[in-house]
Design a protein around this motif. Sequence first.
Motif, short mmCIF file in Angstrom:
data_model
loop_
_atom_site.label_atom_id
_atom_site.label_comp_id
_atom_site.label_asym_id
_atom_site.label_seq_id
_atom_site.Cartn_x
_atom_site.Cartn_y
_atom_site.Cartn_z
N ASN A 503 0.89 -1.11 -0.05
CA ASN A 503 0.02 -0.18 0.05
C ASN A 503 0.87 1.20 -0.03
O ASN A 503 1.62 1.43 0.90
CB ASN A 503 -0.95 -0.05 1.15
CG ASN A 503 -2.01 1.01 1.21
OD1 ASN A 503 -1.97 1.93 0.15
ND2 ASN A 503 -3.08 0.92 2.07
N LYS A 504 0.81 1.87 -1.09
CA LYS A 504 1.74 3.15 -1.43
C LYS A 504 0.85 4.45 -1.05
O LYS A 504 -0.01 4.64 -1.99
CB LYS A 504 2.41 2.96 -2.53
CG LYS A 504 3.31 1.80 -2.78
CD LYS A 504 4.22 1.83 -3.85
CE LYS A 504 5.08 0.77 -4.42
NZ LYS A 504 5.98 0.73 -3.17
N ILE A 505 1.15 5.07 -0.14
CA ILE A 505 0.30 6.26 0.38
C ILE A 505 1.04 7.56 0.32
O ILE A 505 2.34 7.76 0.81
CB ILE A 505 -0.08 6.10 1.71
CG1 ILE A 505 -0.82 4.83 2.12
CG2 ILE A 505 -1.14 7.27 2.15
CD1 ILE A 505 -1.11 4.51 3.48
N THR A 506 0.38 8.62 -0.42
CA THR A 506 0.97 9.83 -0.52
C THR A 506 -0.22 11.06 -0.02
O THR A 506 -1.33 10.69 0.14
CB THR A 506 1.14 10.36 -2.04
OG1 THR A 506 -0.12 10.30 -2.79
CG2 THR A 506 2.11 9.44 -2.80
N ASP A 507 0.57 11.79 0.63
CA ASP A 507 -0.28 12.90 1.47
C ASP A 507 -0.93 12.31 2.61
O ASP A 507 -2.23 12.68 2.93
CB ASP A 507 -1.19 13.72 0.33
CG ASP A 507 -0.12 14.76 -0.47
OD1 ASP A 507 0.77 14.94 0.02
OD2 ASP A 507 -0.81 14.95 -1.56
N ARG A 508 -0.40 11.29 3.38
CA ARG A 508 -1.34 10.69 4.57
C ARG A 508 -1.35 11.94 5.49
O ARG A 508 -0.51 13.05 5.81
CB ARG A 508 -0.32 9.85 5.12
CG ARG A 508 -1.02 8.95 6.31
CD ARG A 508 -0.58 7.72 6.75
NE ARG A 508 0.75 8.18 7.58
CZ ARG A 508 0.95 8.30 8.90
NH1 ARG A 508 -0.25 8.44 9.31
NH2 ARG A 508 2.07 8.33 9.38
N ILE A 509 -2.90 11.93 6.01
CA ILE A 509 -3.20 13.21 6.93
C ILE A 509 -2.73 12.57 8.48
O ILE A 509 -3.38 11.72 8.83
CB ILE A 509 -4.52 13.33 6.61
CG1 ILE A 509 -5.05 13.52 5.25
CG2 ILE A 509 -5.16 14.43 7.83
CD1 ILE A 509 -6.37 13.76 5.03
N LYS A 527 3.93 -2.56 3.61
CA LYS A 527 3.98 -3.99 2.72
C LYS A 527 3.73 -5.10 3.71
O LYS A 527 4.23 -4.91 5.11
CB LYS A 527 5.13 -3.95 1.99
CG LYS A 527 6.49 -3.88 2.63
CD LYS A 527 7.71 -3.83 1.91
CE LYS A 527 9.10 -3.68 2.77
NZ LYS A 527 10.33 -3.34 1.75
N GLY A 528 3.36 -6.11 3.48
CA GLY A 528 3.34 -7.40 4.21
C GLY A 528 3.03 -8.79 3.57
O GLY A 528 3.01 -8.66 2.43
N ALA A 529 2.75 -9.67 4.43
CA ALA A 529 2.40 -10.79 3.87
C ALA A 529 1.60 -11.63 4.93
O ALA A 529 1.72 -11.18 6.12
CB ALA A 529 3.63 -11.87 3.71
N GLU A 530 0.74 -12.37 4.24
CA GLU A 530 -0.41 -13.03 5.33
C GLU A 530 -0.38 -14.51 4.65
O GLU A 530 -0.27 -14.71 3.53
CB GLU A 530 -1.60 -12.71 5.05
CG GLU A 530 -1.83 -11.43 5.56
CD GLU A 530 -3.31 -10.68 5.04
OE1 GLU A 530 -3.59 -9.52 5.27
OE2 GLU A 530 -3.93 -11.45 4.47
#
Length: 658
Positions: A503-509, A527-530
């Motif tokens: 999950n690549k997030i920009t401008d996180r509040i 990032k991760g794994a399940e």
Amino acid sequence: MRKSLKKMVIPPTVFAFLVCPLMAVMAEEADTVAVDEVEVHSTSLPDYLVTTEVITAEKIKEMGATNLAEAISKVPGLYVAYADKNARLARIRGAATDQTKIYIDGMPAFPLSGIASNSASNLETIPADNIEKIEIIKGPGPVQYGTDYKGGIILITTKTGKGPGQFNLGLSAGSHSSYDKYISYSGSDDNASYYITAGQKQGNGHLNNSEFTTDYFNGKIKWDVGKDSSLTLSGYYMNTDREIPNGIDQRTGEEVPASIKWSTYPNSTTNTTDWKYTDFKQTNIALQFDEKTSNRFKYNVKLYHVTDGNNLWVKNQISTPSSYKPIWYRSGWYSKGNGLEFTGDLLADRNNTITFGGKYSKIDWNADENNTNLDENGADKRMSYYVQDSMKLNDKTNLTMGVRYDRAKQSYSYSRETEDTINKSSTVDATDPVLNLTHQLDEHNTLRFSAGKTHVFVTAKQAASNLTAGAAIPNPEKSKNYEVGWSHSLDDKSSLDIAFFANKITDRIDRVKKTDPYINISKTDIKGAELSYNKSFTERLKGFVSYTYLDARDTSAAGVETIATGLPENMFNYGLTYTVDKFQASLLGHVVGRVLTNSTTYPRLDSYHTVDLNFNYRENKNTEYFLHINNVFDAAYWEKYDYSGEGINFMAGVNIKL
């Protein structure tokens, strides 16, 4: 009038997605393509292409869950965390607690979520007694549920009555003066089915100042109004008084007040203690009409009304030159709103179903305080359009593509004596595509890939805080979600599922301090794994194990990278269920890795391991007894740096059909 109509025009991208498939289908109709023998259908979640966890009523019973928070606590990739004011909320794949959407029979469970940061929202207030099924979507989900979230969606389906009308009584008691009592009535006849539950939960909690009492009611009545049409009335009500436990210093064991001086006097020197909510009420009521007009088309229309209100009280010391006296300080939040939704499913051909629709909602909110003349209020209007095309490319490959447009208009008013009145408004929008692909390699192996964009608008309360402080409103958060998964059926008694996600997030509040304005953090990468494995060893014994790895990092505008706080590095869950005749026993283990905090005194919480035991005995078809023992080894751990976990505790009770 002309000006307002222009604002409501469907964006060209969405209009093209809506109109083009419909035109193609109408052209097909002109050519009289014969597909009558094929029934139109919506894409069901088990067949959808993202990682989806389905928790049935039977699973809820096996784990001994009494509320939604307990029922979902063992799901891979999901962390039930303590949010502000110690509310229990879910973080899915690292997303914030207020960025998980929750629906009960299609209605928003917490109407303020995503609109105003409402820390009173609490998954523990949703009882498990009337839940038929919980579906948890992780990653890019169907556009009909929205794209204004980062983590996922929790869909709750309540039970439907069957057969002659019957009462069911549940009574239980346990540690810390905990009591739970409810009565339900359910059944069906030729034209209607119904299931109604009312109850009360109460207890003292395992820490000081943690007493609670919750009254709840939920129900659903469905009428068949025609051969292929139905009308459903559903609703949910909750009213709770809940104290908020005071913090605990790990070294001394002494209670620690909050580091907030909340009073009308600027020279107050005493921090706040003994927080509590009173009259925390939520109501949801919806009327839904479903109709299948032909084997090619069906639709539903939903109209709902929601309310949400609470009074937050805190004990504070007022300090003046001549006197010192404690007072109870109150801040009230109230909201109400309405929503209208339409969803249609159109069978374009044998292997192609188009889902399209729209949504409009408006929430009005206001706040007041008992010691000031503050007048604060606002409104949040949302309008959405979406279209999704589900195609079966061949016998082994399925593709789903969707796009959704959302627009939010938020207005805000603030006034107080001796201060200037502020009236502001803002309008933001977003268009998000979603793509999902699944391919069955053989009868035992299926691969899947998902990609999509999501967004999170600044909440009305966040915007209000910045406007009051004279700061700019943050930009909407934008996220790009990716997932690759593999499902493997070893045999008819065991299965394995592995998923890798990013999950690549920009401008996180976010904001640095609680008193600071909200800002945009340049970049956040999650990032991760399940991994999940299920096996039936025998007809009587079955078990599961699951593992989650999570890595979340923030990057500032200056390029400084830090590890995100409040999330475990890894989680491991396991369970065994043994059933013989009238008796059922289950063991559930929960291992949580270390968690970094934002505290300089306690920067890290150590990992911990808890084990729960549940026993159920069904004496006959009308009477069932149960005993739930949590944390049987009395493990000592900290859920937050100032909140100790609960030691060994139990709940015992009986369910009787009358």
